[in-house]
Design an enzyme around this catalytic site. Structure first.
Site, PDB file in Angstrom:
ATOM      1  N   ARG A 185       0.829  -1.208   0.000  1.00  0.00           N
ATOM      2  CA  ARG A 185       0.000   0.000   0.000  1.00  0.00           C
ATOM      3  C   ARG A 185       0.863   1.257   0.000  1.00  0.00           C
ATOM      4  O   ARG A 185       0.535   2.247  -0.658  1.00  0.00           O
ATOM      5  CB  ARG A 185      -0.954  -0.005   1.201  1.00  0.00           C
ATOM      6  CG  ARG A 185      -1.989   1.100   1.142  1.00  0.00           C
ATOM      7  CD  ARG A 185      -3.074   0.922   2.183  1.00  0.00           C
ATOM      8  NE  ARG A 185      -2.548   1.047   3.540  1.00  0.00           N
ATOM      9  CZ  ARG A 185      -3.304   0.973   4.629  1.00  0.00           C
ATOM     10  NH1 ARG A 185      -4.606   0.738   4.511  1.00  0.00           N
ATOM     11  NH2 ARG A 185      -2.777   1.090   5.833  1.00  0.00           N
ATOM     12  N   LYS A 233      -2.592   6.878   1.750  1.00  0.00           N
ATOM     13  CA  LYS A 233      -2.365   7.441   3.088  1.00  0.00           C
ATOM     14  C   LYS A 233      -1.398   8.632   3.019  1.00  0.00           C
ATOM     15  O   LYS A 233      -0.361   8.668   3.671  1.00  0.00           O
ATOM     16  CB  LYS A 233      -1.863   6.372   4.044  1.00  0.00           C
ATOM     17  CG  LYS A 233      -2.950   5.400   4.488  1.00  0.00           C
ATOM     18  CD  LYS A 233      -2.485   4.477   5.594  1.00  0.00           C
ATOM     19  CE  LYS A 233      -2.374   5.160   6.945  1.00  0.00           C
ATOM     20  NZ  LYS A 233      -3.692   5.554   7.486  1.00  0.00           N
ATOM     21  N   GLU A 243     -16.170   7.317   4.305  1.00  0.00           N
ATOM     22  CA  GLU A 243     -15.539   6.705   5.482  1.00  0.00           C
ATOM     23  C   GLU A 243     -15.503   7.718   6.611  1.00  0.00           C
ATOM     24  O   GLU A 243     -15.914   8.873   6.444  1.00  0.00           O
ATOM     25  CB  GLU A 243     -14.133   6.200   5.157  1.00  0.00           C
ATOM     26  CG  GLU A 243     -13.149   7.264   4.716  1.00  0.00           C
ATOM     27  CD  GLU A 243     -11.753   6.680   4.499  1.00  0.00           C
ATOM     28  OE1 GLU A 243     -10.971   6.715   5.450  1.00  0.00           O
ATOM     29  OE2 GLU A 243     -11.459   6.211   3.388  1.00  0.00           O
TER      30      GLU A 243
END
Length: 388
Positions: free
Chosen positions: A133, A235, A271
């Site tokens: 990721r 992220k 989210e």
């Protein structure tokens, strides 16, 4: 006159020599004292059986920063190759005021944990997925990234070096934060010329102040977390400061966190501030699809697989806010929050309560996930890595 000047010169020079000697002596003792403090920090403060622990109140750990002893640092050269990393005592780092991370926010981070088994051994949960990721996020932010092997090795070294900071089994975890940033100086907008990869750690307990109690969420309609084509699906550090205003406002009104809606129609769930969300209706569990605006959580992915194994129909789709208000259960997932039940959601002038009993879907899924992560349930999926 010459004799007088000579005498005066001796008078002036002598104190200067003494002053220099005094500074040298002070520096020597200061260095010795610093060394002693470092050695003292390495020395276990108490022992629990054959294992060593720092002296912390393990029963009352929150999710605050309590720096462990060591961090791992690895540099990337201008040609995009990472040098051999090494452990060093946790401490401040030096950055140029014109570093890319400070001026243009060129940085991404990951979050993972080290778990202690009942026998004292340490476990990691799917660190290779964190590595992959980060690699995808680095590509989006035009950054070089460590290889999967380099990343996982850094996590292992950080966990082992800070073993005495890993809470006893059932008392918490060692949260590990890998951070990749553009540390090289740059003035014009562009990728930084050099990069630094740092991994540090802190023992933590529950992320939310409610602990294991159900969360109270607020559906945010004014601010959005991310937009199509942006960086909401990685992220990036740039994703998090923008949520602080809405989150602070919600917390001041007694809510635990904020649920964000899509930026186009503001009718579909995305989210929360730092975790994914799931909606349960009968035997169907729905979660917003990852379309570039939602982070593909590793806990999210794991919970979806566990739920499928237990016979639930797991659906990734656009989840309308009205579906949320009509759900049987709602829960959140993330590395920090694990699997957290939602007790209420407030949307406009309506407040809905949800099931949060012990036999809830949320609690069943959490029990299996945590059992695998801590070695209480056999890992037949290859998710857990033993590191000692």
């Amino acid at each position: 006159m010459i004799k007088a000047i000579s005498s005066l010169r001796k008078t002036l020079v002598l104190p200067l020599h003494l002053h220099i000697r005094t500074l040298q002596t002070f520096a020597k003792y200061n260095a010795q004292a610093a060394s002693a403090l470092r050695e003292e920090r390495k020395t276990p403060l108490y022992q629990n059986g054959d294992d060593e622990y720092v002296d912390l109140d393990w029963d009352n750990l929150g999710f605050g920063l309590t720096p462990a002893d060591y961090m791992y640092v690895m540099k990337c050269s201008k040609v995009g190759e990472f040098t051999q990393g090494e452990l060093s005592p946790y401490g401040n780092i030096q950055l140029s005021p014109s570093a890319g991370v400070l001026n243009y926010g060129q940085a991404i981070y990951e979050g993972t944990k080290a778990y202690r088994k009942e026998n004292g051994k340490l476990l990691l949960f799917r660190p290779d997925h964190n590595a992959l990721r980060m690699k995808l996020g680095a590509e989006r932010m035009l950054m070089p990234s460590p290889s999967v092997d380099q990343f996982v090795n850094a996590i292992k070294q950080t966990a082992l070096a800070n073993k005495r900071w890993v809470p006893p089994s059932g008392k918490g975890t060692l949260y590990i934060r890998p951070l990749l940033m553009g540390s090289g100086p740059i003035l014009g907008l562009g990728p930084a010329p050099e990069y630094t990869f740092i991994v540090y750690a802190s023992p933590v307990g529950n992320y939310f102040k409610e602990g294991m109690a159900a969360l109270n969420l607020y559906v945010e309609e004014e601010y959005v977390r991310a937009a199509p084509g942006g960086a909401g699906g990685v992220k990036s550090i740039t994703n998090y400061a923008p949520v602080l205003k809405a989150l602070s406002r919600a917390k001041s009104q007694g809510f635990s966190d904020v649920l964000y809606l899509d930026s186009v129609k503001k009718k579909y769930l995305e989210e929360a501030s730092s975790c994914n969300v799931f909606v349960v209706k009968g035997r169907t569990i729905s979660t917003p699809a990852t379309n570039g605006t939602i982070l593909e959580g590793i806990t999210r992915k794991s919970v979806m697989e566990i739920a499928s194994d237990q016979g639930y129909q797991v659906v990734e789709k656009a989840v309308h806010v009205d579906e949320v208000m009509d759900a049987d259960e709602v829960f959140c997932t993330g590395t920090a929050v694990v699997v957290a039940p939602v007790g209420t959601i407030t949307y406009q002038d309506k407040r809905v309560e949800y099931k949060t009993r012990d036999e809830s879907v949320c609690q069943k899924l959490r029990s299996v996930l945590v059992g695998i992560q801590t070695g209480l349930i056999e890992d037949n999926k290859g998710w857990v890595t033993n590191i000692n």
